[in-house]
Design an enzyme around this catalytic site. Structure first.
Site, short mmCIF file in Angstrom:
data_model
loop_
_atom_site.label_atom_id
_atom_site.label_comp_id
_atom_site.label_asym_id
_atom_site.label_seq_id
_atom_site.Cartn_x
_atom_site.Cartn_y
_atom_site.Cartn_z
CG HIS A 34 49.42 36.07 10.97
ND1 HIS A 34 49.37 35.67 12.28
CD2 HIS A 34 50.01 37.28 10.97
CE1 HIS A 34 49.90 36.61 13.05
NE2 HIS A 34 50.29 37.60 12.27
CE LYS A 68 57.14 41.30 19.74
NZ LYS A 68 56.71 41.04 18.40
NE ARG A 85 45.99 43.93 13.01
CZ ARG A 85 46.31 43.99 14.29
NH1 ARG A 85 45.61 43.34 15.16
NH2 ARG A 85 47.32 44.71 14.70
CB SER A 139 49.94 37.53 17.44
OG SER A 139 49.95 36.89 16.19
#
Length: 153
Positions: free
Chosen positions: A17, A41, A90, A128
């Protein structure tokens, strides 16, 4: 003034990040790191702790600020007057996901452009999700998070 939003959960922020944000900083007058709050979440870190960590990591960056937000990301863009959204990629899977989101966002808010920045190869495996798993299992996350974050984790 060119204002961009870098949205995410940042639970926790990773060196990947940080790399994306540092590479985006020269492109914009102001970048808001938007920490999205999603009640469905289960976060590892509280929103306040995530905000504090990101602020600490970028405390010397004059054109970066951190804000928490709820709701649609495009609505938050409108609120902060951002015309650009920064997203990191990514992998091919990330690209497909981000492309779909960018196209939906473009339909909802045509004046906001999504800028996709490719991860450097050395950061492409860092997420993450993986870092949270290491943290939950009391592993060493030092190679994957900014040094300023370690004191909070």
């Amino acid at each position: 003034m060119k204002i961009a939003l870098f949205p995410g959960s940042f639970d926790p922020i990773t060196i990947a990040h940080v790399d994306i944000l540092k590479r985006a900083m020269p492109l914009f007058d102001r970048i808001v790191v938007g920490i999205g709050l999603n009640s469905s979440k289960q976060n590892f870190l509280s929103a306040e702790k995530r905000e504090e960590i990101v602020k600490t990591v970028f405390q010397s960056a004059s054109n970066v600020e951190v804000q928490l937000y709820e709701g649609l990301t495009v609505d938050f863009c409108a609120k902060i007057e951002a015309k650009y959204m920064i997203r990191g990629i990514r992998s091919a899977a990330d690209f497909e996901y981000e492309r779909a989101i960018a196209q939906i966002n473009q339909t909802m808010m045509p004046d906001v452009e999504t800028i996709l920045l490719l991860s450097k190869p050395e950061f492409s495996a860092i997420s993450s999700t993986i870092v949270r798993d290491i943290l939950r299992n009391k592993g060493n996350v030092a190679p994957f998070v900014p040094q300023e974050a370690l004191a909070f984790l």
